[in-house]
Design a protein around this motif. Structure first.
Motif, mmCIF file in Angstrom:
data_model
loop_
_atom_site.group_PDB
_atom_site.id
_atom_site.type_symbol
_atom_site.label_atom_id
_atom_site.label_comp_id
_atom_site.label_asym_id
_atom_site.label_seq_id
_atom_site.Cartn_x
_atom_site.Cartn_y
_atom_site.Cartn_z
ATOM 1 N N GLY A 87 -44.916 78.551 31.227
ATOM 2 C CA GLY A 87 -45.601 77.463 31.904
ATOM 3 C C GLY A 87 -44.621 76.404 32.369
ATOM 4 O O GLY A 87 -43.460 76.376 31.950
ATOM 5 N N TYR A 88 -45.084 75.553 33.275
ATOM 6 C CA TYR A 88 -44.251 74.445 33.735
ATOM 7 C C TYR A 88 -45.140 73.282 34.161
ATOM 8 O O TYR A 88 -46.328 73.443 34.439
ATOM 9 N N MET A 89 -44.539 72.101 34.224
ATOM 10 C CA MET A 89 -45.184 70.936 34.811
ATOM 11 C C MET A 89 -44.135 70.170 35.605
ATOM 12 O O MET A 89 -43.091 69.786 35.071
ATOM 13 N N ALA A 90 -44.425 69.973 36.890
ATOM 14 C CA ALA A 90 -43.517 69.251 37.778
ATOM 15 C C ALA A 90 -44.050 67.854 38.029
ATOM 16 O O ALA A 90 -45.251 67.669 38.255
ATOM 17 N N VAL A 91 -43.159 66.876 37.983
ATOM 18 C CA VAL A 91 -43.497 65.476 38.213
ATOM 19 C C VAL A 91 -42.955 65.066 39.571
ATOM 20 O O VAL A 91 -41.741 65.008 39.779
ATOM 21 N N GLU A 92 -43.843 64.821 40.525
ATOM 22 C CA GLU A 92 -43.447 64.405 41.876
ATOM 23 C C GLU A 92 -43.691 62.910 42.014
ATOM 24 O O GLU A 92 -44.837 62.457 42.109
ATOM 25 N N ALA A 93 -42.617 62.133 42.016
ATOM 26 C CA ALA A 93 -42.732 60.674 42.080
ATOM 27 C C ALA A 93 -42.881 60.208 43.522
ATOM 28 O O ALA A 93 -42.121 60.624 44.395
ATOM 29 N N GLU A 94 -43.887 59.380 43.767
ATOM 30 C CA GLU A 94 -44.086 58.750 45.071
ATOM 31 C C GLU A 94 -44.072 57.241 44.832
ATOM 32 O O GLU A 94 -45.111 56.579 44.777
ATOM 33 N N LEU A 95 -42.864 56.731 44.666
ATOM 34 C CA LEU A 95 -42.699 55.352 44.214
ATOM 35 C C LEU A 95 -43.213 54.297 45.191
ATOM 36 O O LEU A 95 -43.712 53.254 44.739
ATOM 37 N N PRO A 96 -43.128 54.493 46.515
ATOM 38 C CA PRO A 96 -43.664 53.465 47.417
ATOM 39 C C PRO A 96 -45.145 53.164 47.191
ATOM 40 O O PRO A 96 -45.596 52.035 47.424
ATOM 41 N N ILE A 97 -45.918 54.163 46.757
ATOM 42 C CA ILE A 97 -47.338 53.915 46.473
ATOM 43 C C ILE A 97 -47.607 53.952 44.967
ATOM 44 O O ILE A 97 -48.758 54.031 44.544
ATOM 45 N N VAL A 112 -47.575 62.675 41.242
ATOM 46 C CA VAL A 112 -48.442 63.843 41.404
ATOM 47 C C VAL A 112 -47.903 64.945 40.501
ATOM 48 O O VAL A 112 -46.710 65.262 40.547
ATOM 49 N N LEU A 113 -48.779 65.514 39.689
ATOM 50 C CA LEU A 113 -48.380 66.576 38.771
ATOM 51 C C LEU A 113 -48.781 67.934 39.318
ATOM 52 O O LEU A 113 -49.860 68.105 39.897
ATOM 53 N N ASP A 114 -47.890 68.907 39.132
ATOM 54 C CA ASP A 114 -48.174 70.298 39.469
ATOM 55 C C ASP A 114 -47.921 71.112 38.210
ATOM 56 O O ASP A 114 -46.823 71.075 37.648
ATOM 57 N N CYS A 115 -48.932 71.825 37.743
ATOM 58 C CA CYS A 115 -48.823 72.544 36.474
ATOM 59 C C CYS A 115 -49.328 73.972 36.633
ATOM 60 O O CYS A 115 -50.289 74.228 37.359
ATOM 61 N N LYS A 128 -49.567 70.040 26.035
ATOM 62 C CA LYS A 128 -48.223 69.799 25.493
ATOM 63 C C LYS A 128 -47.255 69.420 26.610
ATOM 64 O O LYS A 128 -46.422 68.505 26.467
ATOM 65 N N LEU A 129 -47.342 70.109 27.736
ATOM 66 C CA LEU A 129 -46.481 69.793 28.882
ATOM 67 C C LEU A 129 -46.754 68.375 29.378
ATOM 68 O O LEU A 129 -45.830 67.621 29.696
ATOM 69 N N PHE A 130 -48.035 68.014 29.451
ATOM 70 C CA PHE A 130 -48.401 66.676 29.914
ATOM 71 C C PHE A 130 -47.856 65.602 28.978
ATOM 72 O O PHE A 130 -47.364 64.562 29.421
ATOM 73 N N ILE A 169 -42.965 59.913 33.194
ATOM 74 C CA ILE A 169 -43.855 59.125 34.042
ATOM 75 C C ILE A 169 -43.719 57.641 33.731
ATOM 76 O O ILE A 169 -43.656 56.800 34.637
ATOM 77 N N ARG A 170 -43.654 57.307 32.459
ATOM 78 C CA ARG A 170 -43.502 55.896 32.080
ATOM 79 C C ARG A 170 -42.139 55.340 32.513
ATOM 80 O O ARG A 170 -42.024 54.174 32.883
ATOM 81 N N GLU A 171 -41.103 56.176 32.475
ATOM 82 C CA GLU A 171 -39.788 55.758 32.949
ATOM 83 C C GLU A 171 -39.839 55.358 34.415
ATOM 84 O O GLU A 171 -39.146 54.425 34.846
ATOM 85 N N LEU A 172 -40.652 56.052 35.186
ATOM 86 C CA LEU A 172 -40.718 55.815 36.632
ATOM 87 C C LEU A 172 -41.480 54.537 36.972
ATOM 88 O O LEU A 172 -41.386 54.037 38.095
ATOM 89 N N GLY A 173 -42.260 54.008 36.037
ATOM 90 C CA GLY A 173 -42.942 52.741 36.256
ATOM 91 C C GLY A 173 -44.069 52.785 37.260
ATOM 92 O O GLY A 173 -44.360 51.783 37.926
ATOM 93 N N VAL A 174 -44.750 53.935 37.369
ATOM 94 C CA VAL A 174 -45.841 54.063 38.324
ATOM 95 C C VAL A 174 -47.144 53.528 37.725
ATOM 96 O O VAL A 174 -47.228 53.244 36.531
ATOM 97 N N GLU A 175 -48.156 53.412 38.576
ATOM 98 C CA GLU A 175 -49.449 52.884 38.140
ATOM 99 C C GLU A 175 -50.496 53.968 37.933
ATOM 100 O O GLU A 175 -51.498 53.735 37.253
#
Length: 308
Positions: free
Chosen positions: A67-77, A81-84, A98-100, A107-113
């Motif tokens: 399994g995998y989970m990809a974290v796609e950061a869209e910092l301007p907004i 977006v997660l892809d699992c 567990k992946l989440f 996700i918290r490092e990136l400082g998104v809302e």
């Protein structure tokens, strides 16, 4: 009987071939229209501002990536977006959760809302899991399809002045897209770097992108391409990736004219079907596609979790 040990860790370059194999197995089991060729996946791992060693998490049992989970950061907004994906035979064991949990540190490092996840409407298991993790349903998108062979008038030259994208116009296209889609739900402003990357992929060319003009100013764009079936570029299905018109030039039929050119481009490539995705709340766009003969083929749901 002992349960097999599950290891969750960051992606490493040595994982590449097993990661490709996992994607191919998941696509075969549950077709989503993803391209899973090694060349395409390798290119995606190199996309701008994406760092697989930080943004991609792997679930491993023994030496098998399951399994995998990809974290796609869209910092301007300020969203992620997660892809699992998890191999079918390993589902129901809490792997996605567990992946989440591991991804949340990033996700918290990136400082998104907010965190967003897109799933098929009929994926009730995923919907239940997301609800249990604190996500809520916020949007429905429609997957539309059209038999291009049955559409008349695609050989007629449209009234609007148009031409294919030319080298060096990446900045012009970027600014046009950002004007056309400003304020739309989920739209992350493009950059010249991102546009250039997409144009230079092996699955794209400048002749896939049509620009409409008012004198010397680009006021609309239609970006076409080829869909994937069974993990490889289709011999019969094309896709309208993006259709946009400058807000100051709407209501003049430019969007419809661009669609005619885009559909003609797909049919001239020997493709028989055109596909696209539209927000169910975008009534104007949906009405245009319906008028051209597009019909709903499937629905997908967007779930959201706000980050405190």
């Amino acid at each position: 009987m002992n349960q097999p040990k599950i290891t969750i860790r960051n992606y490493q370059p040595a994982d590449f071939h097993k990661y490709v194999l996992l994607q191919a197995q998941v696509e075969k089991a549950e077709p989503m229209g993803r391209c899973v060729s090694p060349q395409f996946i390798a290119a995606q791992l190199r996309r701008p501002k994406y760092r697989p060693g930080h943004d991609l998490f792997i679930a491993e049992i023994g030496e098998d990536i399951v399994g995998y989970m990809a974290v796609e950061a869209e910092l301007p907004i300020r969203r992620v977006v997660l892809d699992c994906a998890v191999k079918p035979e390993h589902r129901g064991k809490g792997l996605a959760t567990k992946l989440f949990t591991h991804a949340m540190n990033r996700i918290r490092e990136l400082g998104v809302e907010a965190v967003h996840v897109n799933i098929k409407q009929d994926n009730m298991v995923a919907g239940k899991m997301l609800t249990g993790l604190g996500f809520r349903l916020v949007r429905q998108f429609l997957e539309l399809g059209l038999d291009i062979g049955g559409v008349d008038g695609l050989g007629v030259h449209p009234a609007v002045a148009w031409r294919y994208l030319r080298p060096g116009q990446e900045d012009e296209l970027t600014k046009l897209q950002n004007r056309a889609f400003a304020g739309m739900w989920g739209y992350n402003p493009n950059t010249v770097e991102t546009i250039t990357f997409r144009i230079n992929q092996s699955t794209c060319s400048s002749r896939d992108i049509v620009l409409a003009y008012d004198e010397d100013k680009a006021v609309g764009c239609c970006w076409t391409g080829i869909s994937c079936e069974e993990g490889i570029p289709s011999l019969r299905k094309g896709r309208i990736h993006m259709l946009g018109v400058d807000p100051n030039h709407r209501g003049k039929g430019i969007g419809r004219e661009l669609m005619v050119v885009g559909l003609a481009r797909l049919r001239n490539r020997g493709l028989r079907v055109a596909e696209l995705t539209v927000d169910s709340k975008n009534k104007a766009a949906y009405a245009l596609y319906q008028a051209l003969g597009f019909e709903v083929q499937a629905r997908t749901l967007w779930y959201e979790k706000l980050i405190s």
